[in-house]
Design a protein around this motif. Structure first.
Motif, PDB file in Angstrom:
ATOM      1  N   TYR A  20       0.836  -1.200   0.000  1.00  0.00           N
ATOM      2  CA  TYR A  20       0.000   0.000   0.000  1.00  0.00           C
ATOM      3  C   TYR A  20       0.877   1.259   0.000  1.00  0.00           C
ATOM      4  O   TYR A  20       0.630   2.193  -0.761  1.00  0.00           O
ATOM      5  CB  TYR A  20      -0.949  -0.034   1.202  1.00  0.00           C
ATOM      6  N   ALA A  56      -4.496  -1.639  -9.983  1.00  0.00           N
ATOM      7  CA  ALA A  56      -5.126  -2.452  -8.931  1.00  0.00           C
ATOM      8  C   ALA A  56      -4.079  -2.985  -7.968  1.00  0.00           C
ATOM      9  O   ALA A  56      -2.913  -3.167  -8.332  1.00  0.00           O
ATOM     10  CB  ALA A  56      -5.882  -3.622  -9.557  1.00  0.00           C
ATOM     11  N   ARG A  62      -5.317   2.429   2.059  1.00  0.00           N
ATOM     12  CA  ARG A  62      -6.224   1.795   1.100  1.00  0.00           C
ATOM     13  C   ARG A  62      -7.293   2.779   0.651  1.00  0.00           C
ATOM     14  O   ARG A  62      -7.595   2.896  -0.557  1.00  0.00           O
ATOM     15  CB  ARG A  62      -6.866   0.564   1.758  1.00  0.00           C
ATOM     16  N   ALA A  63      -7.800   3.509   1.599  1.00  0.00           N
ATOM     17  CA  ALA A  63      -8.818   4.495   1.249  1.00  0.00           C
ATOM     18  C   ALA A  63      -8.252   5.560   0.311  1.00  0.00           C
ATOM     19  O   ALA A  63      -8.879   5.969  -0.663  1.00  0.00           O
ATOM     20  CB  ALA A  63      -9.360   5.146   2.522  1.00  0.00           C
ATOM     21  N   LEU A  90      -5.808   5.232  -1.770  1.00  0.00           N
ATOM     22  CA  LEU A  90      -5.601   4.649  -3.103  1.00  0.00           C
ATOM     23  C   LEU A  90      -6.927   4.543  -3.864  1.00  0.00           C
ATOM     24  O   LEU A  90      -6.994   4.841  -5.059  1.00  0.00           O
ATOM     25  CB  LEU A  90      -4.969   3.257  -2.971  1.00  0.00           C
ATOM     26  N   GLN A  91      -7.935   4.115  -3.125  1.00  0.00           N
ATOM     27  CA  GLN A  91      -9.239   3.968  -3.782  1.00  0.00           C
ATOM     28  C   GLN A  91      -9.756   5.312  -4.259  1.00  0.00           C
ATOM     29  O   GLN A  91     -10.315   5.429  -5.355  1.00  0.00           O
ATOM     30  CB  GLN A  91     -10.224   3.301  -2.830  1.00  0.00           C
ATOM     31  N   GLN A  92      -9.499   6.336  -3.466  1.00  0.00           N
ATOM     32  CA  GLN A  92      -9.910   7.678  -3.897  1.00  0.00           C
ATOM     33  C   GLN A  92      -9.177   8.096  -5.167  1.00  0.00           C
ATOM     34  O   GLN A  92      -9.710   8.811  -6.007  1.00  0.00           O
ATOM     35  CB  GLN A  92      -9.626   8.689  -2.788  1.00  0.00           C
ATOM     36  N   GLY A  97      -8.474   6.179  -7.550  1.00  0.00           N
ATOM     37  CA  GLY A  97      -8.902   5.350  -8.669  1.00  0.00           C
ATOM     38  C   GLY A  97      -8.258   3.992  -8.725  1.00  0.00           C
ATOM     39  O   GLY A  97      -8.414   3.258  -9.707  1.00  0.00           O
ATOM     40  N   THR A  98      -7.530   3.639  -7.697  1.00  0.00           N
ATOM     41  CA  THR A  98      -6.897   2.321  -7.675  1.00  0.00           C
ATOM     42  C   THR A  98      -7.854   1.307  -7.055  1.00  0.00           C
ATOM     43  O   THR A  98      -8.436   1.559  -5.995  1.00  0.00           O
ATOM     44  CB  THR A  98      -5.587   2.364  -6.850  1.00  0.00           C
ATOM     45  N   GLU A  99      -8.004   0.204  -7.736  1.00  0.00           N
ATOM     46  CA  GLU A  99      -8.880  -0.842  -7.243  1.00  0.00           C
ATOM     47  C   GLU A  99      -8.101  -1.679  -6.216  1.00  0.00           C
ATOM     48  O   GLU A  99      -6.994  -2.143  -6.501  1.00  0.00           O
ATOM     49  CB  GLU A  99      -9.285  -1.722  -8.430  1.00  0.00           C
ATOM     50  N   CYS A 100      -8.626  -1.839  -5.050  1.00  0.00           N
ATOM     51  CA  CYS A 100      -7.952  -2.635  -4.021  1.00  0.00           C
ATOM     52  C   CYS A 100      -8.731  -3.936  -3.837  1.00  0.00           C
ATOM     53  O   CYS A 100      -9.826  -3.939  -3.243  1.00  0.00           O
ATOM     54  CB  CYS A 100      -7.897  -1.864  -2.705  1.00  0.00           C
TER      55      CYS A 100
END
Lengths: 990, 174
Positions: A326, A341, A361-362, A364-366, A368-371
């Motif tokens: 991460y 991803a 993780r949050a 990254l998701q913000q 645009g990365t898919e976790c």
């Protein structure tokens, strides 16, 4: 010289300079920046495929960014002086560097042999034990051999000769990452003399891209401060230097500047304490097609980016079984790369337990990365490089293939955890031990002088790594008595603990396990491990040898733990129970030139020269090494080859006379009141009965009664003797004497001095020897010579230099030994030559000796007693010397013991050679002895020899067969007296 | 074969070894003995060159004046024997900035001479006595090994000024 290319955008990285370089790879020219490795430069040029694998010839790109690279191996230079198997990840670009990919024909992307991939399991484990058997392995062997191996062997080497440097220090620290730097700093502060060696060109290891702070500084800033202090404290830093191995307190490291072996030095380091801080190696996870170019270790991708500004790809998928992915993903994103991803096989609750990871993780998701949690990356898809990652959700450890989907990407960054680099901690009896936090093998308890620190000691957090390094450095300093304050350990905060969960391979149908690569260098797959197990190979060491897992240039650095873990899973055992194969030095391939060092060509071994060496060389002497000595075998003026010349020289000695260089005789001066008693104890006959001015032929025995050496002993004064030894035995006999001086004669007033080089010896032999010598010497020595009896000697001088004239010789002639100072030898030799005495070589000397039945090292073999050699008279003297008592052993008196005899051809003409086995008519196929020496006798005009024959057959006139099937066939020979010429000794006493 | 990378410069010069003796003790030295009692110790001549070298326990190398005049052999006989070994040793001075680097190819001179001024050593497999001098090192090598030692030093870049240097170099690279 490099030429700047203004059109090129400069990359930025911690190891890059601004100068532009050009290099050639497979015929194409590429640009690079100063400091680039070949791998980083090719990646920056968009080149991902750098080689093909050994067995199945699959395209391979760089998996790693270091010495552990299994796939991207290149050949440097052109045939015949090429250097194969240099990791592109370690080799730095130089202007004009010429490189070729390996294991392909005709080109990297169009390789004929890669069609063999279609055969699928053709090259499975142990294929060469089971396939290609009909009609014969030999039918296929040439092709297999052409295909096998890594790269092409060089036809010659133009590597510079590798120098060596022996250096000593208090503390050696191997590895200049965070732990090594902390250790070196602590030890240096403590007052120890420290050497720090680092296999990379720069220190710091992962501090290049590590997050957090050390002592309140950015890790890069701390690194600079640390290096400055190390320099101020006199720490010697050896960059580009890899520790290869060691034993007996000596460690061997090799410098490879620019990642190219050869130009650097081999270091022989003798530290008083040793800190191993060699870090760890990231390991991959096995999934289908995990060998495609574009699949790279996660840490390697970070290195390429931070150090060289080179991206592994633009569209990334990360796959790891720990939290570090991460933080890595965030750093990669921050550098402008798109992380499509993250694939994490661990369950969601495991991740949610750490708030820092949850936040990352949050974030990254913000972005645009898919976790993808509780997912597995099951397959890499692509041709010449990755173009997609196939992922599936995991449920109870199994993949849900129905929910498989593909994520487009051009690189997959994988990490299965880290394996400690404990190679240096396993030398001299070290053993592996399982380390639970890393799910890998470290090194068990270390000797007091060696400590592990940092990642190789199981530490993965920056703060713990630094503290461990500091502690090891301080302990090492204290161990060598350096007691100054070492300061406090650096305080650090870096990446969070990785919270590693073991995950070794993604689920795959058994039919696809042959594409799940475990060892990328040797094309070992999960299918191979399964096959090895099915065929009864249960021990990991056997599995290694059967499948080649962990062999090759990388020595299984990325594959050994992975392979062992998957094998454990297949076997249904735990990883600690299966263990790991043992590592051996060298850590990394070394050029033979580096191992040879200076010992090449003429310098391969010592060549001792006599004071007459220059004369021999200038006068046609054919000088050959005999033992360590260079000795003239014969002189070219006397014949076109050794045989003809030697016979002519021997004939000349018997007819008129000759001179021979005998300076190589060992000479030991034994002095002191106990000298006579000492020699009495070491020789079969007594020295104490010698009068001053006399010499005697004497024989030494080993403790077991075997003859050890023979020579003359001269009594120079009441308490001073000179013992001569055979030429090759000088050092050994001195050592033998010293042993008895220090044991049986400990405390006795006795001194031993090697005077071999203090005296040149000229042998003067033949009927004219006395006359020639008289012409050379001055009065009164000239007159004394006329009355000098056999074994008598006189002391005089020649041109003002000491000279000793002994009436004795080893030719069976009227002969003298002249012992003179080396600086007078050439003049004395020339004077004798001017008197008509021709020089003769060692071959002629052998002829003369064998004719006379004199012993040589061919008879004193360490397996013969004086009784075997016909020296009963000497034994009968009863001197209770070393070894004498054991001569009474019954076995030494049996009929099967050998006996020295003379031999001649039965027909008086035939030739026989030394080494021929002797057989009797009664037992023609069973040797009863052998020929020890054989020469052509110019005096008798036939071949004569000496032999050791069973006593029962040693009677004069016995007919034997000398069997010599490989050289000369059978010859009928007859036993005779060993003394072939002048048995009455009239010539010697003339 | 290409040559090794150039070293910092150093040179090999012959030193006189006209008269050399070895003194070997077989009993403890009396307090009146004129020899340095500690192994590794030496006595220098007024020019700073080693003259008496305690090169191994109970063994001294006596060179130059120490080997000749004024020897009280009778007094020595109680504890030692003196042997004339003239010709056994050839002596050289290895000097210059690269001297230590050259020797480091075969041993660590720093370690060998730590806490001592001379020592019996093996240099490139040649039996030698090594001592520090102001500009580098003095080396006594057994005469039969001298050519080999000089050839190795030459090949490592030492400028050999001793007699016969060219012939040795030519012989080595044949």
């Amino acid at each position: 010289m490099s030429a700047a290319d203004p059109s090129m955008t400069l990359r930025r990285g911690s190891r890059l300079g601004t100068a532009l370089l050009r290099f050639h790879f497979d015929g194409r020219t590429y640009s690079a920046q100063e400091g680039d490795t070949v791998a980083s430069a090719l990646l920056a040029n968009g080149v991902c495929a750098m080689g093909r694998s050994m067995k199945s010839r699959r395209l391979r790109g760089p998996l790693s960014a270091g010495l552990e690279e299994p796939g991207a191996l290149l050949t440097v230079g052109d045939a015949p002086a090429l250097v194969p198997n240099i990791p592109a990840t370690q080799l730095r670009v130089r202007e004009g560097l010429v490189l070729r990919s390996q294991n392909r024909w005709p080109s990297l992307h169009w390789d004929l042999a890669s069609v063999l991939q279609l055969g699928g399991g053709l090259f499975s484990a142990g294929f060469y034990y089971k396939t290609f058997l009909w009609p014969s392995w030999r039918t296929y062997e040439p092709l297999i051999r052409r295909l096998a191996g890594l790269g092409a062997a060089p036809g010659r080497s133009d590597l510079p000769r590798v120098g060596a440097e022996h250096l000593a220090c208090d503390v050696l620290v191997a590895g200049a990452g965070a732990a090594g730097l902390a250790a070196a700093l602590a030890a240096a502060r403590g007052g120890a003399r420290v050497v720090l060696c680092e296999r990379d060109p720069a220190c710091g290891g992962e501090l290049d891209f590590e997050g957090g702070q050390i002592d309140g500084l950015d890790p890069r800033a701390w690194l600079q401060r640390c290096l400055t202090e190390l320099a101020e404290r006199g720490v010697r830093v050896l960059p580009d230097t890899t520790l290869m191995g060691g034993s007996g307190g000596r460690l061997v490291a090799m410098a490879a500047p620019d990642g190219m072996p050869g130009p650097g030095a081999v270091y022989h380091i003798r530290p008083r304490a040793f800190v191993v801080a060699t870090g760890s190696v990231e390991r991959p996870i096995a999934f289908v097609n995990n060998d495609l170019p574009g699949v790279m270790l996660m840490g390697a991708a970070e290195r390429y980016l931070a150090r060289y500004g080179a991206a592994a790809g633009r569209e990334l998928v990360l796959f790891a079984n720990h939290d570090r992915q991460y933080a890595t993903a965030l750093r990669l994103q921050a550098a402008g790369l798109r992380v499509r991803a993250l694939v994490d096989p661990r369950p969601l609750d495991h991740l949610e337990a750490d708030p820092a990871v949850r936040a990352q993780r949050a974030q990254l998701q913000q972005g645009g990365t898919e976790c993808l949690v509780a997912h597995a990356l099951v397959e890499a898809r692509g041709g010449r490089r990755v173009h997609a990652a196939c992922v599936q959700p995991l449920s109870g450890g199994a993949a849900d293939s129905g929910r498989s989907r593909s994520i487009p990407c051009d690189a997959i960054l994988v990490s299965g955890g880290w394996s400690p680099e404990v190679h240096a901690g396993l030398h001299e009896g070290g053993v592996h031990s399982f380390t639970e936090p890393m799910k890998a093998f470290g090194a068990a308890a270390q000797p007091a002088w060696r400590q592990l620190a940092g990642a190789c000691n199981g530490q993965l957090e920056l703060a713990a790594v630094l503290a461990d390094g500091h502690k090891a450095g301080e302990q090492a300093a204290r161990a060598v008595g350096a007691m100054a304050p070492c300061g406090a350990a650096p305080l650090a905060a870096g990446d969070a603990p990785p919270r590693l969960v073991p995950y070794w391979r993604s689920p795959a149908p058994q039919s696809r396990e042959k594409h799940q690569y475990v060892d990328l260098q040797n094309d070992v797959t999960v299918a191979d491990l399964r096959q090895a197990l099915a065929e009864g190979l249960y021990d990991i060491e056997h599995v290694k040898r059967y499948t080649t897992l962990g062999m090759g240039t990388d020595q299984g650095r990325t594959s050994a733990v992975l392979g062992a873990a998957i094998f454990a899973e297949l076997k249904g055992e735990t990883l600690p129970a299966v263990g790991i194969s043992r590592t051996r030095p060298p850590y990394h391939p070394m050029p033979m030139a580096a191992i040879a060092g200076l010992r090449t060509g003429v310098a391969f071994r010592v060549a001792r020269r006599t004071p007459l060496h220059a004369w021999h060389a200038a006068h046609g002497g054919v000088l050959d090494p005999m033992g360590l000595w260079m000795r003239p075998r014969y002189y070219r003026a006397n014949g076109p080859d050794a045989f003809v010349a030697a016979v002519a020289e021997a004939r000349c000695v018997r007819a008129t006379g000759g001179i021979v260089d005998a300076s190589t005789l060992g000479k030991i001066e034994v002095a002191g009141p106990a000298a006579a008693a000492f020699l009495d104890a070491l020789y079969l006959s007594k020295a104490s009965t010698l009068r001053v001015g006399r010499g005697k032929y004497m024989l030494n025995l080993r403790e077991d009664g075997m003859a050890l050496d023979d020579g003359l002993v001269l009594r120079l004064a009441d308490d001073r003797f000179l013992a001569t030894t055979s030429s090759g035995h000088g050092e050994h006999m001195l050592s033998h004497f010293e042993h008895y001086r220090d044991t049986e004669f400990a405390g006795a007033a006795l001194s031993l001095t090697d005077v071999t080089d203090a005296w040149a010896v000229i042998g003067v032999a033949g009927p004219r020897s006395r006359a020639a010598l008289q012409a050379v010497l001055e009065t009164p020595a000239r007159e004394t010579l006329a009355t000098l009896g056999h074994m008598g000697f006189l002391t005089t001088d020649y041109q003002g230099r000491d000279l000793r004239v002994l009436r004795a010789g080893f030719s069976g002639e009227l002969a003298y030994e002249l012992h003179c100072r080396p600086d007078a030898a050439a003049a004395l030799w020339a004077a004798l030559h001017a008197q008509g005495l021709e020089p003769y070589g060692i071959d002629a000397l052998d002829i003369l000796r064998v004719e006379k039945g004199y012993l040589t090292s061919s008879e004193i073999t360490g397996q013969t007693t004086p009784l075997d050699l016909g020296l009963e008279a000497m034994v009968a003297l009863g001197n209770p010397c070393v070894g004498r008592a054991l001569l009474e052993r019954p076995a030494f008196h049996e009929a099967t013991r050998p006996r020295l005899v003379g031999l001649r051809a039965a027909d008086g003409q035939a030739r026989f050679l030394a080494g021929a086995q002797l057989a009797s008519a009664d037992s023609p196929n069973r040797p009863c002895g052998y020929v020890t020496s054989a020469v052509y006798s110019p005096t008798l005009e036939q071949w004569v020899g000496l032999a050791l024959v069973a006593r029962s057959l040693a009677t004069l006139g016995t007919l034997l067969t000398a069997r010599d099937p490989l050289r000369h066939g059978d010859t009928r020979v007859q036993v005779c007296s060993p003394v072939h010429v002048d048995p009455a000794g009239e010539r010697i006493r003339s | 074969m290409t040559t090794a990378p150039p070293l910092p410069s150093c040179r090999l010069d012959a030193l006189p070894a006209d008269s050399v003796q070895e003194l070997i003790a077989h009993a403890p030295l009396p307090p009146t003995a004129p020899w340095p009692p500690q192994p590794g110790a030496l006595v220098r001549d007024p020019g700073g060159m080693p003259q008496v070298l305690h090169f191994a326990p109970g063994r001294w190398l006596l060179t130059g004046a120490a080997a000749g005049a004024g020897a009280d052999v009778a007094a020595e006989a109680d504890y030692a024997r003196r042997v004339d070994v003239t010709g056994k040793w050839q002596a050289y001075a290895l000097t210059g900035a690269g001297a230590a680097t050259l020797l480091a190819n075969t041993l660590s001179p720093e370690a060998v001479l730590l806490g001592r001024q001379c020592a019996a050593v093996s240099l490139f497999d040649c039996p030698c006595v090594l001592a520090r001098i102001e500009a580098g090192f003095a080396i006594w090598v057994q005469a039969s090994y001298a050519a080999h030692l000089r050839q190795l030093c030459q090949s490592l870049g030492a400028q050999d000024t001793a007699p016969g240097a060219d012939a040795l170099a030519a012989d080595f690279y044949l």
